[in-house]
Write a protein that holds these residues in place. Structure first.
Motif, PDB file in Angstrom:
ATOM      1  N   GLU A   1      43.214  42.308  22.145  1.00  9.54           N
ATOM      2  CA  GLU A   1      43.183  40.887  22.482  1.00  9.54           C
ATOM      3  C   GLU A   1      44.373  40.530  23.365  1.00  9.54           C
ATOM      4  N   LEU A   2      44.103  39.887  24.494  1.00  3.13           N
ATOM      5  CA  LEU A   2      45.138  39.471  25.431  1.00  3.13           C
ATOM      6  C   LEU A   2      45.025  37.978  25.696  1.00  3.13           C
ATOM      7  N   LYS A   3      46.078  37.430  26.263  1.00  3.50           N
ATOM      8  CA  LYS A   3      46.060  36.036  26.691  1.00  3.50           C
ATOM      9  C   LYS A   3      45.938  35.992  28.207  1.00  3.50           C
ATOM     10  N   TYR A   4      44.984  35.201  28.684  1.00  2.00           N
ATOM     11  CA  TYR A   4      44.826  35.008  30.119  1.00  2.00           C
ATOM     12  C   TYR A   4      45.978  34.122  30.588  1.00  2.00           C
ATOM     13  N   ASP A   5      46.922  34.709  31.317  1.00  2.00           N
ATOM     14  CA  ASP A   5      48.125  34.016  31.765  1.00  2.00           C
ATOM     15  C   ASP A   5      48.203  34.119  33.281  1.00  2.00           C
ATOM     16  N   SER A   6      48.057  32.994  33.977  1.00  2.00           N
ATOM     17  CA  SER A   6      47.971  33.014  35.439  1.00  2.00           C
ATOM     18  C   SER A   6      49.256  33.507  36.093  1.00  2.00           C
ATOM     19  N   ALA A   7      50.420  33.101  35.564  1.00  2.00           N
ATOM     20  CA  ALA A   7      51.683  33.551  36.154  1.00  2.00           C
ATOM     21  C   ALA A   7      51.841  35.061  36.008  1.00  2.00           C
ATOM     22  N   LEU A   8      51.482  35.562  34.840  1.00  2.00           N
ATOM     23  CA  LEU A   8      51.539  37.004  34.625  1.00  2.00           C
ATOM     24  C   LEU A   8      50.591  37.733  35.569  1.00  2.00           C
ATOM     25  N   LEU A   9      49.387  37.188  35.730  1.00  2.00           N
ATOM     26  CA  LEU A   9      48.389  37.835  36.585  1.00  2.00           C
ATOM     27  C   LEU A   9      48.823  37.837  38.044  1.00  2.00           C
ATOM     28  N   ASP A  10      49.528  36.791  38.482  1.00  2.00           N
ATOM     29  CA  ASP A  10      50.067  36.789  39.837  1.00  2.00           C
ATOM     30  C   ASP A  10      50.973  37.996  40.057  1.00  2.00           C
ATOM     31  N   ALA A  11      51.902  38.183  39.122  1.00  2.00           N
ATOM     32  CA  ALA A  11      52.854  39.290  39.252  1.00  2.00           C
ATOM     33  C   ALA A  11      52.152  40.639  39.146  1.00  2.00           C
ATOM     34  N   VAL A  12      51.229  40.757  38.180  1.00  2.00           N
ATOM     35  CA  VAL A  12      50.514  42.011  37.976  1.00  2.00           C
ATOM     36  C   VAL A  12      49.634  42.340  39.182  1.00  2.00           C
ATOM     37  N   SER A  13      48.989  41.304  39.746  1.00  2.00           N
ATOM     38  CA  SER A  13      48.111  41.524  40.896  1.00  2.00           C
ATOM     39  C   SER A  13      48.891  42.049  42.088  1.00  2.00           C
ATOM     40  N   MET A  14      50.069  41.486  42.330  1.00  2.00           N
ATOM     41  CA  MET A  14      50.889  41.982  43.439  1.00  2.00           C
ATOM     42  C   MET A  14      51.315  43.425  43.198  1.00  2.00           C
ATOM     43  N   ALA A  15      51.648  43.730  41.934  1.00  2.00           N
ATOM     44  CA  ALA A  15      52.027  45.107  41.592  1.00  2.00           C
ATOM     45  C   ALA A  15      50.854  46.060  41.791  1.00  2.00           C
ATOM     46  N   ALA A  16      49.619  45.515  41.628  1.00  2.00           N
ATOM     47  CA  ALA A  16      48.423  46.346  41.783  1.00  2.00           C
ATOM     48  C   ALA A  16      47.944  46.414  43.224  1.00  2.00           C
ATOM     49  N   GLY A  17      48.627  45.697  44.127  1.00  2.00           N
ATOM     50  CA  GLY A  17      48.252  45.754  45.538  1.00  2.00           C
ATOM     51  C   GLY A  17      47.336  44.652  45.980  1.00  2.00           C
ATOM     52  N   GLY A  18      47.295  43.548  45.233  1.00  2.00           N
ATOM     53  CA  GLY A  18      46.424  42.428  45.590  1.00  2.00           C
ATOM     54  C   GLY A  18      46.942  41.681  46.804  1.00  2.00           C
ATOM     55  N   SER A  19      46.035  41.199  47.619  1.00  2.00           N
ATOM     56  CA  SER A  19      46.412  40.479  48.840  1.00  2.00           C
ATOM     57  C   SER A  19      46.439  38.975  48.640  1.00  2.00           C
ATOM     58  N   PHE A  20      45.856  38.489  47.530  1.00  2.00           N
ATOM     59  CA  PHE A  20      45.738  37.052  47.326  1.00  2.00           C
ATOM     60  C   PHE A  20      46.258  36.663  45.935  1.00  2.00           C
ATOM     61  N   PRO A  21      47.585  36.601  45.750  1.00  2.00           N
ATOM     62  CA  PRO A  21      48.137  36.228  44.440  1.00  2.00           C
ATOM     63  C   PRO A  21      47.962  34.739  44.177  1.00  2.00           C
ATOM     64  N   SER A  22      46.723  34.308  43.897  1.00  2.00           N
ATOM     65  CA  SER A  22      46.413  32.883  43.760  1.00  2.00           C
ATOM     66  C   SER A  22      46.062  32.488  42.335  1.00  2.00           C
ATOM     67  N   PHE A  23      46.441  33.266  41.367  1.00  2.00           N
ATOM     68  CA  PHE A  23      46.088  32.967  39.984  1.00  2.00           C
ATOM     69  C   PHE A  23      46.721  31.662  39.516  1.00  2.00           C
ATOM     70  N   SER A  24      47.952  31.390  39.959  1.00  2.00           N
ATOM     71  CA  SER A  24      48.650  30.177  39.534  1.00  2.00           C
ATOM     72  C   SER A  24      48.195  28.945  40.297  1.00  2.00           C
ATOM     73  N   SER A  25      47.626  29.142  41.481  1.00  2.00           N
ATOM     74  CA  SER A  25      47.215  27.997  42.302  1.00  2.00           C
ATOM     75  C   SER A  25      45.845  28.253  42.923  1.00  2.00           C
ATOM     76  N   PRO A  26      44.811  28.322  42.104  1.00  2.97           N
ATOM     77  CA  PRO A  26      43.473  28.583  42.635  1.00  2.97           C
ATOM     78  C   PRO A  26      42.957  27.415  43.472  1.00  2.97           C
TER      79      PRO A  26
END
Length: 481
Positions: free
Chosen positions: A311-336
């Motif tokens: 079980e995890l918590k959907y956390d937009s700020a965390l996902l922004d950081a994780v997405s960039m670490a994973a090579g994402g081009s659109f870190p927009s989780f915090s500001s969709p």
């Protein structure tokens, strides 16, 4: 980065582990065959005497670590009836008060939240345990004296679980029992003996915990009475002898209910689904449950449980950081964007009242809401997303609905989430395995077994998603060539 982010991902209450509450001061932890009565009546004989059926090739046997269970004394053919209980033998919560003592019992039951349903039937069990000459005494006297459920763990062993969602549930139950004890004393203290549901006996958090554990680890939810529309109501029952059958995801027996249209009484039966060999235990499937529920309600952990979840918590700020670490081009989780917010609202991951709990593992591997959110937020084209319905976006199929690039980035984001979750645990699997090789109390052993299995769920998700990413990348390269 991983250490600071880890605390944000696994759902938790601040300081929860350190403030762990338990009932271990009231009851010794053990996993044994000790019964309520030192020499309880023969349960098989009692069931037969009261009109039930028990296959003559069955016996009750002590299997050691798992206590007493129903075992075949000889080979039993497939399709054989094993146990049958007429309607008066199962123990249920009464439909309405039948005596002065029942009125107080029903008043107490109204204070129990639905999610702690086991406590309601537990009150009925305590009532019969306190009653002189109870019809169910031969059954109750055969119940375990102690249980290995986490509510009886020491505070230290609750912390040893190392998994915030389960620790939260354990503490929630412990606090409920302590508060319910106070409420019960207020209701019961002024009652005359004839109105007391427990014959004047004191009700403590320990006795309440024993009753709730007895029910949560042994009760079955089956069909109850027939309603006016012809359908059955669901009801929770304690099934003497049947509840001594062990669990398996591949059972050799199943429960069936039979009822004659002209007779309101129901027969609860256990039937052999396959041949049961001599000395083999009778196995039922308690449900396709995660290890959280098996430990919380039954007091055991299933190794390599295919239905276990993280079980995890959907956390937009965390996902922004994780997405960039994973090579994402659109870190927009915090500001969709507005259109992305609309889809997140449909997924119940955005806005007031959003359910931010997502899961990994189990049959689906990745929570459909999570993979859909990642796909949507890693895509800049609204038109591309609007081509697909929500069901397609939530499906982890072999196809990449929004393209291989978006899909692989989404999957890499989940892999990084898994790595963060794994680093959240203060011990490594090798350390845990070393602990289990030694001699430790049963409660600590269960806590360590549980956290090992949670780590293995994470590792399995990482392995399967990495394989998927590799396959998709290779297929894309072949296509481009």
């Amino acid at each position: 980065m991983a250490t600071s982010l880890a605390s944000k991902m696994l759902t938790a209450t601040a300081g929860m582990a350190a403030a762990a509450v338990s009932l271990s001061g009231h009851r010794t932890i053990t996993c044994s065959a000790l019964r309520i009565a030192p020499q309880p009546p023969d349960l098989i004989r009692w069931v037969r005497r009261e009109g039930g059926f028990v296959n003559p090739k069955l016996k009750i046997s002590d299997t050691g670590a798992h206590g007493l269970c129903v075992v075949a004394s000889e080979d039993i053919p497939e399709g054989s009836d094993l146990i049958a209980l007429p309607s008066h033998i199962p123990l249920r919560f009464k439909k309405s008060p039948e005596s002065n003592g029942d009125s107080a019992l029903f008043e107490l039951a109204l204070r129990i939240p639905e999610e702690l349903w086991a406590m309601k039937l537990g009150l009925r069990l305590l009532q019969e345990r306190a009653a002189v000459g109870s019809f169910w005494w031969p059954y109750i006297s055969n119940l375990p004296e102690t249980f290995s459920l986490p509510i009886f763990f020491s505070g230290e062993d609750i912390k040893n679980i190392q998994y915030a969602p389960l620790i939260h549930q354990v503490n929630k139950r412990c606090r409920f029992l302590l508060e319910f004890e106070k409420a019960a004393k207020l209701i019961l203290e002024s009652l005359a003996l004839k109105d007391h549901p427990f014959g004047g006996q004191d009700v403590s958090s320990s006795s309440l915990g024993w009753a709730m554990a007895s029910v949560s680890s042994r009760a079955f939810r089956l069909h109850g009475e027939i309603l006016l529309d012809g359908k059955h109501s669901d009801t929770t029952m304690l099934l003497p002898l049947i509840d001594m059958c062990n669990h398996s995801f591949h059972p050799n027996a199943r429960i069936v209910q039979e009822q004659d249209a002209s007779n309101p009484n129901m027969l609860v039966k256990v039937v052999a689904e396959k041949r049961i060999e001599q000395n083999a235990p009778v196995m039922l499937n308690y449900g396709f449950l995660s290890n959280d529920l098996f430990l919380l309600d039954y007091g055991f952990v299933i190794p390599s449980n295919p239905y276990d979840l993280l079980e995890l918590k959907y956390d937009s700020a965390l996902l922004d950081a994780v997405s960039m670490a994973a090579g994402g081009s659109f870190p927009s989780f915090s500001s969709p964007a507005q259109w992305q917010q609309e889809i997140l609202c449909q997924l119940n991951l955005f806005g007031n009242g959003a359910d931010l709990k997502v899961t990994l593992g189990g049959a689906g591997l990745v929570d459909g809401r999570l993979i859909a959110a990642l796909r949507v937020l890693l895509t800049s084209s609204e038109a591309a997303v609007r081509k697909y319905d929500l069901k397609t976006l939530m499906s982890l199929s072999d196809e990449a609905p929004l393209g291989v690039s978006v899909e692989t980035t989404a999957l890499r984001t989940i892999v990084v989430l898994c790595v963060v979750a794994l680093e959240h645990f203060p011990t490594k699997i090798m350390q845990d395995e070393s602990i289990l090789k030694g001699t430790v109390p049963s409660s600590m052993e269960l806590a360590v077994q549980f956290r090992v299995q949670k780590k293995l769920v994470i590792i399995d998700v990482i392995r399967k998603l990495t394989q998927r990413i590799k396959r998709m990348t290779e297929e894309k390269s072949v296509t481009q060539v």
